[in-house]
Design a protein around this motif. Structure first.
Motif, PDB file in Angstrom:
ATOM      1  N   TRP A 123       0.785  -1.241   0.000  1.00  0.00           N
ATOM      2  CA  TRP A 123       0.000   0.000   0.000  1.00  0.00           C
ATOM      3  C   TRP A 123       0.815   1.289   0.000  1.00  0.00           C
ATOM      4  CZ3 TRP A 123      -4.566  -1.258  -1.355  1.00  0.00           C
ATOM      5  CH2 TRP A 123      -5.165  -2.433  -0.891  1.00  0.00           C
TER       6      TRP A 123
ATOM      7  N   GLY B  59      -1.733  10.503   8.097  1.00  0.00           N
ATOM      8  CA  GLY B  59      -1.353   9.198   7.541  1.00  0.00           C
ATOM      9  C   GLY B  59      -0.843   8.320   8.670  1.00  0.00           C
TER      10      GLY B  59
ATOM     11  N   TRP C 243       0.575   3.996   9.855  1.00  0.00           N
ATOM     12  CA  TRP C 243       0.758   2.553   9.659  1.00  0.00           C
ATOM     13  C   TRP C 243       1.054   1.955  11.032  1.00  0.00           C
ATOM     14  CZ3 TRP C 243       5.330   0.436  11.300  1.00  0.00           C
ATOM     15  CH2 TRP C 243       6.460   1.260  11.329  1.00  0.00           C
TER      16      TRP C 243
ATOM     17  N   CYS D 230      -6.914   7.134   1.343  1.00  0.00           N
ATOM     18  CA  CYS D 230      -6.426   5.749   1.271  1.00  0.00           C
ATOM     19  C   CYS D 230      -6.963   5.105   0.008  1.00  0.00           C
ATOM     20  CB  CYS D 230      -6.833   4.954   2.505  1.00  0.00           C
ATOM     21  SG  CYS D 230      -8.580   4.778   2.709  1.00  0.00           S
ATOM     22  N   ASP D 231      -6.297   4.073  -0.416  1.00  0.00           N
ATOM     23  CA  ASP D 231      -6.698   3.415  -1.654  1.00  0.00           C
ATOM     24  C   ASP D 231      -8.131   2.876  -1.555  1.00  0.00           C
ATOM     25  OD1 ASP D 231      -5.416   2.347  -4.311  1.00  0.00           O
ATOM     26  OD2 ASP D 231      -6.779   0.805  -3.548  1.00  0.00           O
TER      27      ASP D 231
ATOM     28  N   ASN E 131      -8.180  -0.382   0.214  1.00  0.00           N
ATOM     29  CA  ASN E 131      -7.526  -0.509   1.525  1.00  0.00           C
ATOM     30  C   ASN E 131      -8.570  -0.390   2.639  1.00  0.00           C
ATOM     31  OD1 ASN E 131      -5.836  -0.551   3.721  1.00  0.00           O
ATOM     32  ND2 ASN E 131      -4.311   0.815   2.815  1.00  0.00           N
TER      33      ASN E 131
ATOM     34  N   SER F 193      -7.496   0.574   6.257  1.00  0.00           N
ATOM     35  CA  SER F 193      -7.188   1.996   6.439  1.00  0.00           C
ATOM     36  C   SER F 193      -8.465   2.842   6.474  1.00  0.00           C
ATOM     37  CB  SER F 193      -6.262   2.462   5.311  1.00  0.00           C
ATOM     38  OG  SER F 193      -5.893   3.787   5.535  1.00  0.00           O
TER      39      SER F 193
ATOM     40  N   GLU G  91      -2.117  -0.663  -5.022  1.00  0.00           N
ATOM     41  CA  GLU G  91      -2.851   0.583  -5.271  1.00  0.00           C
ATOM     42  C   GLU G  91      -3.605   0.475  -6.595  1.00  0.00           C
ATOM     43  OE1 GLU G  91      -0.839   4.349  -3.152  1.00  0.00           O
ATOM     44  OE2 GLU G  91       0.357   3.536  -4.774  1.00  0.00           O
TER      45      GLU G  91
ATOM     46  N   GLN H 214      -8.370   6.705  -5.118  1.00  0.00           N
ATOM     47  CA  GLN H 214      -8.106   6.970  -3.718  1.00  0.00           C
ATOM     48  C   GLN H 214      -9.379   7.485  -3.030  1.00  0.00           C
ATOM     49  OE1 GLN H 214      -5.273  10.226  -2.892  1.00  0.00           O
ATOM     50  NE2 GLN H 214      -3.932   8.623  -2.121  1.00  0.00           N
TER      51      GLN H 214
END
Ligand SMILES: CC(C)(COP(=O)(O)OP(=O)(O)OC[C@H]1O[C@@H](n2cnc3c(N)ncnc32)[C@H](O)[C@@H]1OP(=O)(O)O)[C@@H](O)C(=O)NCCC(=O)NCCS
Length: 203
Positions: free
Chosen positions: A51, A109, A111, A152-153, A156, A159, A183, A187
């Protein structure tokens, strides 16, 4: 004439170096985080790689060191405010407030280390930084910031769960170049306005 006797809240133009949440400590990213950050990224690379464009290659210590050095610079120049997510003494992920979307908007953002997903930690950290930016709890909000966005994608799902859980509004899809392997080039855009946050954060 009415004399104002209340306390005028002090509104800073940059976030604090450290933010405590129920379970986490968000620490301004420093070069001293490099060894722990490198270990966390290396252990989680398989889940970041699909991602995140910056995770196309396996991490190197030198690459992470350059990243923490540049994080120190961008914090100082006010363009980017990255935090290490620390649980106990361990770096378990990262989250940041990024000036990428114009002067009144900050992008968040994040992770997480794969061993730490499924516990609500990313949601908890995102809630805390939304408070920092828009005001909430003991946080006065940041000067001139009216909105938080999360991108975010389209695919995803994990997310997208973060802004959804916090009551952000889905504002559609936009076409972007796809760089990371999973991806799609579409988005999701999620938004929270300063005026909507007091009610959303009560949920
Ligand atoms: C995106 C990412 C951080 C989301 O992690 P996550 O663990 O799903 O998010 P949270 O930490 O908020 O945890 C939410 C999960 O914990 C559960 N949970 C448990 N306790 C919870 C609590 N107190 N509060 C909220 N959720 C809780 C939720 O139900 C949810 O699980 P579910 O998806 O099975 O329903 C993670 O998948 C990741 O790092 N992915 C790779 C990098 C990436 O894609 N980053 C984003 C780029 S846009």
């Amino acid at each position: 004439m009415i004399a104002y006797t209340g306390t005028v809240p002090e509104t800073p133009d940059r976030p604090p170096d450290q933010v405590e949440t129920t379970r986490l400590r968000l620490e301004r990213l420093r070069t001293s985080h490099t060894p722990a950050l490198f270990a966390a990224v290396a252990a989680t690379w398989e889940t970041l790689h699909p991602w995140l464009p910056w995770a196309l290659q396996r991490p190197t210590f030198e690459g992470q060191q350059e990243f923490t050095r540049s994080a120190e610079r961008t914090w100082t120049d006010g363009s980017d405010f990255p935090y290490a997510m620390v649980l106990g003494e361990d770096v378990v992920g990262m989250i940041g407030l990024h000036h990428r979307q114009g002067p009144q908007t900050l992008e968040i953002g994040y992770w997480l280390a794969s061993a730490q997903t499924g516990r609500g930690l990313a949601t908890e950290a995102t809630r805390a930084l939304t408070d920092v930016a828009l005001g909430g709890g003991a946080q006065p909000g940041l000067l001139g910031i009216d909105e938080i966005v999360i991108h975010c994608d389209q695919d995803n799902t994990a997310s997208a769960g973060v802004p959804r859980r916090l009551g952000f509004t889905f504002d559609g899809l936009r076409e972007v170049p796809s760089v990371a392997p999973r991806e799609t080039g579409r988005q999701q855009i999620w938004r929270m306005h300063r005026l909507d946050w007091p009610r959303a954060r009560q949920r």
